[in-house]
Enzyme design. Structure first.
Site, mmCIF file in Angstrom:
data_model
loop_
_atom_site.group_PDB
_atom_site.id
_atom_site.type_symbol
_atom_site.label_atom_id
_atom_site.label_comp_id
_atom_site.label_asym_id
_atom_site.label_seq_id
_atom_site.Cartn_x
_atom_site.Cartn_y
_atom_site.Cartn_z
ATOM 1 C CB CYS A 16 4.408 -10.779 -6.749
ATOM 2 S SG CYS A 16 2.802 -11.287 -7.431
ATOM 3 C CD GLU A 40 9.097 -7.821 3.859
ATOM 4 O OE1 GLU A 40 8.017 -7.354 3.503
ATOM 5 O OE2 GLU A 40 10.078 -7.138 4.147
ATOM 6 C CB SER A 77 -6.996 -8.274 -5.586
ATOM 7 O OG SER A 77 -6.434 -8.747 -4.384
ATOM 8 C CB CYS A 133 -2.230 -4.070 1.864
ATOM 9 S SG CYS A 133 -3.411 -4.893 2.856
ATOM 10 C CB CYS A 181 1.553 -4.193 -5.602
ATOM 11 S SG CYS A 181 2.251 -5.435 -4.506
ATOM 12 C CB CYS A 224 -0.724 -5.114 -9.024
ATOM 13 S SG CYS A 224 -1.516 -6.719 -9.190
ATOM 14 C CB CYS A 238 -0.166 -10.683 6.731
ATOM 15 S SG CYS A 238 -0.142 -10.402 4.966
HETATM 16 N N1 SAH Z 1 -1.223 -11.350 -4.474
HETATM 17 C C1 SAH Z 1 -2.442 -11.452 -3.772
HETATM 18 C C2 SAH Z 1 -2.259 -11.324 -2.281
HETATM 19 C C3 SAH Z 1 -1.248 -10.320 -1.798
HETATM 20 S S1 SAH Z 1 -1.655 -8.642 -2.040
HETATM 21 C C4 SAH Z 1 -3.429 -10.436 -4.266
HETATM 22 O O1 SAH Z 1 -3.048 -9.548 -5.015
HETATM 23 O O2 SAH Z 1 -4.605 -10.566 -3.954
HETATM 24 C C5 SAH Z 1 -2.896 -8.399 -0.786
HETATM 25 C C6 SAH Z 1 -3.811 -7.222 -1.042
HETATM 26 O O3 SAH Z 1 -3.061 -5.994 -0.973
HETATM 27 C C7 SAH Z 1 -4.469 -7.235 -2.421
HETATM 28 O O4 SAH Z 1 -5.853 -7.011 -2.302
HETATM 29 C C8 SAH Z 1 -3.814 -6.079 -3.143
HETATM 30 O O5 SAH Z 1 -4.691 -5.516 -4.090
HETATM 31 C C9 SAH Z 1 -3.498 -5.140 -1.999
HETATM 32 N N2 SAH Z 1 -2.438 -4.174 -2.264
HETATM 33 C C10 SAH Z 1 -1.356 -4.321 -3.050
HETATM 34 N N3 SAH Z 1 -0.591 -3.205 -3.008
HETATM 35 C C11 SAH Z 1 -1.210 -2.337 -2.189
HETATM 36 C C12 SAH Z 1 -0.909 -1.025 -1.723
HETATM 37 N N4 SAH Z 1 0.201 -0.393 -2.088
HETATM 38 N N5 SAH Z 1 -1.760 -0.450 -0.853
HETATM 39 C C13 SAH Z 1 -2.874 -1.105 -0.436
HETATM 40 N N6 SAH Z 1 -3.197 -2.338 -0.829
HETATM 41 C C14 SAH Z 1 -2.383 -2.955 -1.695
HETATM 42 FE FE1 SF4 Z 2 1.382 -9.652 -6.705
HETATM 43 FE FE2 SF4 Z 2 -0.773 -9.212 -5.187
HETATM 44 FE FE3 SF4 Z 2 1.160 -7.333 -5.410
HETATM 45 FE FE4 SF4 Z 2 -0.442 -7.880 -7.485
HETATM 46 S S1 SF4 Z 2 -1.075 -7.005 -5.491
HETATM 47 S S2 SF4 Z 2 1.777 -7.636 -7.579
HETATM 48 S S3 SF4 Z 2 -0.736 -10.075 -7.278
HETATM 49 S S4 SF4 Z 2 1.360 -9.342 -4.485
#
Ligand code: SAH
Ligand code: SF4
Length: 388
Positions: A154, A119, A258, A379, A161, A158, A147
Site C-alpha cells: 500500500c 493475502e 477509516s 486488521c 499499519c 498510515c 477480507c
Molecule cells: N486501505 C483501506 C482498507 C484496508 S485497512 C483503509 O485503510 O481503509 C482496513 C482497516 O484496518 C482500516 O480501517 C485501517 O485503519 C485498519 N488498520 C490498519 N492497521 C491497523 C492495525 N495495526 N490495527 C488495527 N486496525 C488497523
Molecule cells: Fe494502506 Fe489502509 Fe494500511 Fe493505510 S491502513 S497503509 S490505507 S492498507
C-alpha cells in the site's frame, strides 16, 4: 517466487515452511478467470461457437469454480482444445499457504499472476464489524466474512499499519481480486445462496487507488458469482476522487471510511494522507453517495493508546459525526500490534469507556473483535509474514 518478504517480529513457536503449489502464470498464457461476460462472448464468437457457449463458460468459471479447461464439461472437447490452442487457460488463483488461528480464522497466501502473493483472510462468524447493519440477525445461517486485498502492499503509509511497511508493489487485476474470493469459497465448500457470505475489501492496499480493477471485480462477484453488493463493504482511507466516483456507481458495495482520529491535526500525524484530503472534504464526498434504505456509512476508528483514545477524543468524534448528519455507525478497532511501531494498545477499560461515551452521544458504536492476531491476520497486520 519470493514470499517471505520479512518477519521482523517473530513470536516464539512453530515455524512454517513456504510451499508453492502452482507455478506462476506463464506470460505465454492468457487467463480466462477475470474476464466478464462480454469479453467471454468475444472469445466464443472468435471460435465461431454459438452464443449459448458463453453462458456455459461463464458458469464454469464463476459458479462451478473449475480450475482447468478439461473441467468445462458443458463444452465439447474440440472447443476446449481450440480455446487452449488460442493460448487460454483458466487461471483461478491458487492458495499456496494457509495459516490457521486458534479462533478459526484462516489467513491465506494466494498466488497472483506474476508469482507475487496476496493475502486473504477467512473469518467464520465475521468479526463484529457487520453489527448494526441488520446482517447479524440471521443466526440460523452459516455465515462468514472474507477480507479481500486490492493491491500488493500500500502506498498510503498510515503509521500504525503493517501493510504500509511493504510500500506499494502493484495493483491487483479484477481477476486476482475476485479470484481471492472464489479460491477461498472453493476451499471452504461454501454454497452461494444457501449460506451467507460477507466480503470486506479491507485487506492489503487502498481499494480506491485501484478503482477500475476493484469495481470490475465487484461486478464479476455480483453478476457472475452471485454475491449481492449489499453484503460487500469497501474501506477507504479517504481518497476523495474515489469516493466521488463510487457515489456514481449503479452497483456498489457499502462504504467504510477509516476516520481514526477526532480531528485533522491528530489524523495528519497517523495518516499523512490527511494533508491531501481533510476530514471535512471526505465527509462532503461521502454525502454524495446515495444510500440504500437502512444503509449506514461505517466510520472505522483504530484506537491507539494515548494518541486518540481519550474521552475528550470520543466527545470530539461525536461532535464531528453529529455535524456530518449522515446515517452512520462507528466501528472501533483496537490497534493490532506490529514490530517496532511507536504505538500501544488501549486497555480494555479505555475501549469500553470510549465506546460508551460515543454511544452516550447518540452515535451507534461497536467494537470489532480482533480475529487471527496470532497468525498476523487481523486488521493492518497483512504483510505476508510466513514465519510465526
Ligand atoms: N486501505 C483501506 C482498507 C484496508 S485497512 C483503509 O485503510 O481503509 C482496513 C482497516 O484496518 C482500516 O480501517 C485501517 O485503519 C485498519 N488498520 C490498519 N492497521 C491497523 C492495525 N495495526 N490495527 C488495527 N486496525 C488497523
Ligand atoms: Fe494502506 Fe489502509 Fe494500511 Fe493505510 S491502513 S497503509 S490505507 S492498507
Amino acid at each position: 517466487m519470493k514470499v517471505a518478504l520479512c518477519c521482523l517480529y517473530m513470536p516464539p513457536g512453530r515455524k512454517n515452511s513456504v510451499t508453492i503449489l502452482d507455478a506462476p502464470a506463464s506470460p505465454a498464457f492468457q487467463t480466462l478467470f477475470g474476464l466478464n461476460f462480454q469479453q467471454l462472448a468475444q472469445l466464443t464468437q472468435g471460435l465461431s461457437a454459438p452464443n449459448y457457449r458463453t453462458r456455459q463458460l461463464a458458469d464454469a468459471l464463476y459458479r462451478q469454480w473449475v480450475e482447468s479447461l478439461d473441467e468445462v464439461s458443458t463444452w465439447p472437447r474440440s472447443l476446449r482444445e481450440s480455446l487452449a490452442a488460442a493460448g487460454y487457460r483458466v487461471g483461478l488463483p491458487q492458495i499456496v499457504e494457509v495459516f490457521r488461528s486458534v479462533d478459526g480464522t484462516e489467513r491465506y497466501l494466494i498466488a497472483a499472476g506474476d508469482g507475487q502473493t496476496v493475502e486473504t483472510v477467512w473469518m467464520p462468524e465475521g468479526d463484529g464489524g457487520e453489527q448494526g447493519d441488520g446482517s447479524e440477525a440471521q443466526n440460523d445461517f452459516r455465515r462468514a466474512t472474507i477480507c479481500v486485498s486490492s493491491q500488493i502492499g500500500c502506498a498510503v503509509n498510515c503509521q500504525f499499519c503493517l501493510t504500509a511497511k511493504l510500500g506499494i508493489l502493484r495493483n491487483l487485476t479484477a481477476g486476482e481480486i475476485a479470484g481471492q474470493v472464489v479460491a477461498v469459497l472453493k476451499r471452504q465448500r461454501f454454497a452461494i445462496g444457501r449460506q451467507r457470505i460477507n466480503l470486506v475489501f479491507m485487506g492489503m492496499g487502498e481499494p480506491f487507488l485501484n478503482y477500475d480493477e476493484l469495481m470490475a471485480a465487484v461486478r464479476l462477484l455480483v453478476e457472475e458469482v452471485g454475491i449481492p453488493e449489499s453484503r460487500m463493504t469497501v474501506s477507504t482511507s479517504g481518497i476523495v476522487p474515489g469516493i466521488l466516483r463510487f457515489a456514481q456507481e449503479k452497483v456498489r458495495p457499502k462504504l467504510a471510511i477509516s476516520l481514526n482520529a477526532p480531528n485533522d491535526g491528530i489524523r495528519s500525524e497517523i495518516m499523512p494522507i490527511t494533508r491531501k484530503w481533510k476530514i471535512a472534504e471526505i465527509i462532503e464526498a461521502v454525502r454524495q453517495v446515495p444510500l440504500r434504505p437502512k444503509e449506514k456509512i461505517t466510520f472505522e476508528y483504530v484506537l491507539l493508546g494515548g494518541r486518540n483514545d481519550r474521552l475528550s477524543d470520543a466527545d470530539e468524534v461525536v461532535r464531528l459525526v453529529r455535524k456530518a448528519n449522515l446515517p452512520l455507525k462507528v466501528n472501533l478497532i483496537v490497534w493490532n500490534p506490529g514490530p517496532e511501531m511507536p504505538f500501544h494498545m488501549s486497555d480494555a477499560e479505555t475501549v469500553a469507556q470510549f465506546q460508551q461515551r460515543i454511544r452516550a452521544g447518540g452515535v451507534p458504536a461497536y467494537v470489532r473483535r480482533p480475529r487471527g492476531r496470532d497468525i498476523y491476520a487481523a486488521c493492518g497486520q497483512l504483510k505476508r509474514t510466513v514465519e510465526l
